[in-house]
Design a protein around this motif. Structure first.
Motif, PDB file in Angstrom:
ATOM      1  N   MET A  31     -29.326   6.235  46.710  1.00 32.99           N
ATOM      2  CA  MET A  31     -28.188   7.107  46.981  1.00 32.99           C
ATOM      3  C   MET A  31     -27.548   6.761  48.319  1.00 32.99           C
ATOM      4  SD  MET A  31     -29.758  10.726  45.773  1.00 32.99           S
ATOM      5  CE  MET A  31     -28.147  11.487  45.792  1.00 32.99           C
ATOM      6  N   THR A  32     -26.253   7.059  48.433  1.00 34.46           N
ATOM      7  CA  THR A  32     -25.545   6.849  49.694  1.00 34.46           C
ATOM      8  C   THR A  32     -25.780   8.039  50.614  1.00 34.46           C
ATOM      9  OG1 THR A  32     -23.519   7.942  48.967  1.00 34.46           O
ATOM     10  CG2 THR A  32     -23.705   5.561  48.513  1.00 34.46           C
ATOM     11  N   ALA A  33     -25.458   7.863  51.877  1.00 32.74           N
ATOM     12  CA  ALA A  33     -25.576   8.957  52.837  1.00 32.74           C
ATOM     13  C   ALA A  33     -24.676  10.120  52.441  1.00 32.74           C
ATOM     14  CB  ALA A  33     -25.229   8.459  54.236  1.00 32.74           C
ATOM     15  N   GLU A  34     -23.497   9.807  51.932  1.00 31.69           N
ATOM     16  CA  GLU A  34     -22.561  10.857  51.520  1.00 31.69           C
ATOM     17  C   GLU A  34     -23.102  11.666  50.341  1.00 31.69           C
ATOM     18  OE1 GLU A  34     -21.680   7.644  52.059  1.00 31.69           O
ATOM     19  OE2 GLU A  34     -20.489   7.873  53.881  1.00 31.69           O
ATOM     20  N   GLU A  35     -23.705  10.973  49.379  1.00 27.28           N
ATOM     21  CA  GLU A  35     -24.299  11.668  48.234  1.00 27.28           C
ATOM     22  C   GLU A  35     -25.436  12.576  48.689  1.00 27.28           C
ATOM     23  OE1 GLU A  35     -23.872   8.641  44.463  1.00 27.28           O
ATOM     24  OE2 GLU A  35     -25.324   8.108  46.007  1.00 27.28           O
ATOM     25  N   LEU A  36     -26.268  12.056  49.582  1.00 26.79           N
ATOM     26  CA  LEU A  36     -27.379  12.856  50.092  1.00 26.79           C
ATOM     27  C   LEU A  36     -26.880  14.057  50.880  1.00 26.79           C
ATOM     28  CD1 LEU A  36     -29.764   9.967  51.069  1.00 26.79           C
ATOM     29  CD2 LEU A  36     -30.297  11.802  49.459  1.00 26.79           C
ATOM     30  N   HIS A  37     -25.831  13.858  51.666  1.00 27.28           N
ATOM     31  CA  HIS A  37     -25.259  14.960  52.436  1.00 27.28           C
ATOM     32  C   HIS A  37     -24.764  16.058  51.501  1.00 27.28           C
ATOM     33  CE1 HIS A  37     -21.947  17.047  54.573  1.00 27.28           C
ATOM     34  NE2 HIS A  37     -22.902  17.150  55.480  1.00 27.28           N
ATOM     35  N   ALA A  38     -24.065  15.675  50.437  1.00 30.09           N
ATOM     36  CA  ALA A  38     -23.532  16.655  49.488  1.00 30.09           C
ATOM     37  C   ALA A  38     -24.653  17.454  48.819  1.00 30.09           C
ATOM     38  CB  ALA A  38     -22.674  15.959  48.436  1.00 30.09           C
ATOM     39  N   LEU A  39     -25.756  16.799  48.503  1.00 30.25           N
ATOM     40  CA  LEU A  39     -26.883  17.492  47.879  1.00 30.25           C
ATOM     41  C   LEU A  39     -27.673  18.336  48.883  1.00 30.25           C
ATOM     42  CD1 LEU A  39     -28.269  14.690  45.521  1.00 30.25           C
ATOM     43  CD2 LEU A  39     -27.072  16.785  44.842  1.00 30.25           C
ATOM     44  N   ALA A  40     -27.755  17.863  50.119  1.00 26.57           N
ATOM     45  CA  ALA A  40     -28.548  18.564  51.134  1.00 26.57           C
ATOM     46  C   ALA A  40     -27.835  19.787  51.698  1.00 26.57           C
ATOM     47  CB  ALA A  40     -28.905  17.609  52.278  1.00 26.57           C
ATOM     48  N   GLU A  41     -26.522  19.728  51.768  1.00 29.75           N
ATOM     49  CA  GLU A  41     -25.725  20.781  52.417  1.00 29.75           C
ATOM     50  C   GLU A  41     -26.044  22.194  51.915  1.00 29.75           C
ATOM     51  OE1 GLU A  41     -23.080  22.145  55.298  1.00 29.75           O
ATOM     52  OE2 GLU A  41     -24.015  20.184  55.065  1.00 29.75           O
ATOM     53  N   PRO A  42     -26.141  22.428  50.597  1.00 27.07           N
ATOM     54  CA  PRO A  42     -26.467  23.782  50.141  1.00 27.07           C
ATOM     55  C   PRO A  42     -27.902  24.217  50.474  1.00 27.07           C
ATOM     56  CG  PRO A  42     -25.577  22.456  48.330  1.00 27.07           C
ATOM     57  CD  PRO A  42     -25.791  21.541  49.488  1.00 27.07           C
ATOM     58  N   ILE A  43     -28.784  23.245  50.642  1.00 24.59           N
ATOM     59  CA  ILE A  43     -30.186  23.544  50.932  1.00 24.59           C
ATOM     60  C   ILE A  43     -30.397  23.786  52.420  1.00 24.59           C
ATOM     61  CG2 ILE A  43     -32.550  22.648  50.824  1.00 24.59           C
ATOM     62  CD1 ILE A  43     -31.536  20.831  48.489  1.00 24.59           C
ATOM     63  N   LEU A  44     -29.876  22.852  53.216  1.00 22.23           N
ATOM     64  CA  LEU A  44     -30.040  22.911  54.668  1.00 22.23           C
ATOM     65  C   LEU A  44     -28.816  22.266  55.313  1.00 22.23           C
ATOM     66  CD1 LEU A  44     -32.012  23.586  57.044  1.00 22.23           C
ATOM     67  CD2 LEU A  44     -32.845  21.249  56.827  1.00 22.23           C
ATOM     68  N   PRO A  45     -27.889  23.061  55.808  1.00 22.28           N
ATOM     69  CA  PRO A  45     -26.673  22.494  56.403  1.00 22.28           C
ATOM     70  C   PRO A  45     -26.977  21.498  57.524  1.00 22.28           C
ATOM     71  CG  PRO A  45     -26.442  24.857  56.134  1.00 22.28           C
ATOM     72  CD  PRO A  45     -27.884  24.520  55.842  1.00 22.28           C
ATOM     73  N   MET A  46     -26.278  20.348  57.459  1.00 23.14           N
ATOM     74  CA  MET A  46     -26.416  19.321  58.500  1.00 23.14           C
ATOM     75  C   MET A  46     -25.166  18.459  58.493  1.00 23.14           C
ATOM     76  SD  MET A  46     -29.250  16.715  56.825  1.00 23.14           S
ATOM     77  CE  MET A  46     -30.269  17.866  55.933  1.00 23.14           C
ATOM     78  N   ASN A  47     -24.881  17.859  59.620  1.00 23.37           N
ATOM     79  CA  ASN A  47     -23.724  16.971  59.750  1.00 23.37           C
ATOM     80  C   ASN A  47     -23.997  15.649  59.038  1.00 23.37           C
ATOM     81  OD1 ASN A  47     -22.338  18.754  61.450  1.00 23.37           O
ATOM     82  ND2 ASN A  47     -23.416  17.954  63.246  1.00 23.37           N
ATOM     83  N   VAL A  48     -22.934  14.992  58.612  1.00 18.28           N
ATOM     84  CA  VAL A  48     -23.074  13.673  58.002  1.00 18.28           C
ATOM     85  C   VAL A  48     -23.694  12.707  59.006  1.00 18.28           C
ATOM     86  CG1 VAL A  48     -21.842  11.739  56.949  1.00 18.28           C
ATOM     87  CG2 VAL A  48     -21.118  14.054  56.455  1.00 18.28           C
TER      88      VAL A  48
END
Length: 140
Positions: A31-48
């Motif tokens: 997965m790309t960093a962007e894909e991981l960010h999109a999946l992680a955001e609802p679980i634990l907010p973090m900056n790209v």
């Protein structure tokens, strides 16, 4: 499991690292960093930027493998201690694991010729999966 991986790499076990590792494990595909960010955001907010820094750290510690595909994007996957092989579709991103190892003999030959102790390898073929290949042919 994520905590053990981080501990073995002498890294602090943070929630952000655990979430990213868990996502990569669950998705079972690079997965790309962007894909991981999109999946992680609802679980634990973090900056790209945090995702990128974390992925770089995990790659440096050999927990992740970073590969750049023909689309120019960097993809991250969990590093396996032995080796892995896969087929990756350039259009839809589908990943098909390859169970056989065509490189065993080459690996042995390289070790004998160079004295290099090979601890693992990865092999990735890119192209079009049957579905995307059919779509591509139909469009032409």
């Amino acid at each position: 499991m994520e905590q053990n991986i981080l501990k073995n790499a002498a890294l602090k076990s943070t929630k952000k690292r655990q979430v990213l590792l868990l996502l990569l494990q669950k998705q079972a595909r690079p997965m790309t960093a962007e894909e991981l960010h999109a999946l992680a955001e609802p679980i634990l907010p973090m900056n790209v930027s945090t995702v990128y820094r974390t992925l770089n750290t995990l790659t440096e510690k050999k927990i992740l493998i970073r590969s750049v595909r023909q689309d120019g994007k960097a993809y991250y996957s969990l590093a396996k201690k032995d080796h892995s092989h896969r087929l990756v579709c350039d259009l839809c991103g589908k990943v098909i694991p390859v169970d056989t190892c065509p490189l065993s003999e080459l690996e042995e030959t390289l070790q004998q010729k160079t004295g290099f102790r090979i601890t693992g390898h990865s092999l990735e073929f890119t192209g079009l999966c049957p579905e995307c290949s059919k779509k591509d042919t139909d469009e032409k």
